[in-house]
Design an enzyme around this catalytic site. Structure first.
Site, PDB file in Angstrom:
ATOM      1  N   GLY A  46       0.873  -1.173   0.000  1.00  0.00           N
ATOM      2  CA  GLY A  46       0.000   0.000   0.000  1.00  0.00           C
ATOM      3  C   GLY A  46       0.900   1.208   0.000  1.00  0.00           C
ATOM      4  CD  GLU A  47       2.257   5.370  -1.106  1.00  0.00           C
ATOM      5  OE1 GLU A  47       1.949   4.628  -2.064  1.00  0.00           O
ATOM      6  OE2 GLU A  47       3.393   5.857  -0.973  1.00  0.00           O
ATOM      7  CB  SER A  48       5.342   2.826   3.809  1.00  0.00           C
ATOM      8  OG  SER A  48       6.006   3.759   2.986  1.00  0.00           O
ATOM      9  CB  CYS A  78       5.190  -3.797  -1.324  1.00  0.00           C
ATOM     10  SG  CYS A  78       5.679  -2.734  -2.667  1.00  0.00           S
ATOM     11  NE  ARG A 105       8.110   5.444   0.611  1.00  0.00           N
ATOM     12  CZ  ARG A 105       7.298   6.496   0.655  1.00  0.00           C
ATOM     13  NH1 ARG A 105       7.680   7.598   1.255  1.00  0.00           N
ATOM     14  NH2 ARG A 105       6.114   6.437   0.081  1.00  0.00           N
ATOM     15  CB  ILE A 132       2.876  -2.480  -7.432  1.00  0.00           C
ATOM     16  CG1 ILE A 132       2.310  -3.729  -8.128  1.00  0.00           C
ATOM     17  CG2 ILE A 132       1.979  -1.263  -7.681  1.00  0.00           C
ATOM     18  CD1 ILE A 132       1.010  -4.253  -7.531  1.00  0.00           C
ATOM     19  CG  HIS A 168       2.439  -6.533  -4.321  1.00  0.00           C
ATOM     20  ND1 HIS A 168       1.669  -6.094  -3.274  1.00  0.00           N
ATOM     21  CD2 HIS A 168       3.213  -5.496  -4.672  1.00  0.00           C
ATOM     22  CE1 HIS A 168       1.960  -4.827  -3.007  1.00  0.00           C
ATOM     23  NE2 HIS A 168       2.899  -4.438  -3.846  1.00  0.00           N
ATOM     24  CD  GLU A 170      -0.027  -9.063  -2.169  1.00  0.00           C
ATOM     25  OE1 GLU A 170       1.035  -9.700  -2.089  1.00  0.00           O
ATOM     26  OE2 GLU A 170      -0.071  -7.820  -2.291  1.00  0.00           O
TER      27      GLU A 170
END
Ligand code: GLN
Length: 190
Positions: A46-48, A78, A105, A132, A168, A170
């Protein structure tokens, strides 16, 4: 096996689907009171920065850090890897800081944000890896096992109870990495 999946932001549903298919009892961790006794923890992509902020706002940061420090097996993908990293080379934030690695990042640049390749992961051959806007690991402490490298960059590593991935698993069909995580849990509970 009861797995807590951090579900405040990002790609948590995909982990939940995969782990449920593998027979796990998944608990979505959306607020502090969702945190219960867990056999394993997933920190999704996601967005850390957003996840870090929400963890503090929701008072989930300290209890989760305790769970990680208490040796609960963690699978971090990620942004999750960024949350675990002891240092982020291009960002002054540190989140849990429990894994002795330095990550970069958005390491592949914002233009070439996303790509797919196949590479080995530990003993697993030819794992499809979807990146991603991914980080990679620039340097790793000596107790860190490198599980996978792509183009000379570390994209998967393990330190004690913590597995960190740049990519990822998943989002693809292959369940071998999640099975590897579950094997680690079984191995650690003996
Ligand atoms: N670029 C994101 C970050 O820095 C990570 C991307 C992801 O989790 N897919 O947090």
């Amino acid at each position: 096996m009861r797995i807590g999946i951090l579900s405040v932001q990002g790609a948590f549903i995909e982990h939940e689907k995969m782990l449920s298919e593998l027979g796990c009892d998944c608990v979505e961790l959306r607020k502090k009171t969702d945190i219960c006794s867990l056999d394993g923890l997933v920190l999704p992509g996601g967005e850390s920065t957003v996840q870090g902020k929400l963890l503090h706002e929701l008072s989930m940061f300290e209890p989760l850090k305790e769970i990680i420090a208490a040796d609960t097996p963690v699978l971090a993908t990620c942004a999750g890897l960024i949350l675990l990293a002891r240092k982020i080379s291009n960002d002054s934030n540190v989140y849990f800081g429990t894994m002795p690695v330095t990550v970069k990042r958005n390491a592949y640049g914002r233009q070439l944000g996303s790509f797919t390749c196949h590479s080995d992961f530990g003993d697993l051959k030819e794992v499809k890896m979807t990146f991603i806007r991914a980080p990679y690991i620039e340097t790793a402490g000596e107790d860190v096992s490198i599980l996978s490298q792509v183009d000379n960059h570390i994209v998967a590593a393990r330190y004690k109870n913590q597995i960190g991935l740049s990519f990822h698993p998943e989002v693809d069909e292959d369940t071998r990495i999640h099975e590897y995580f579950l094997e680690q849990i079984k191995g650690m509970s003996h």
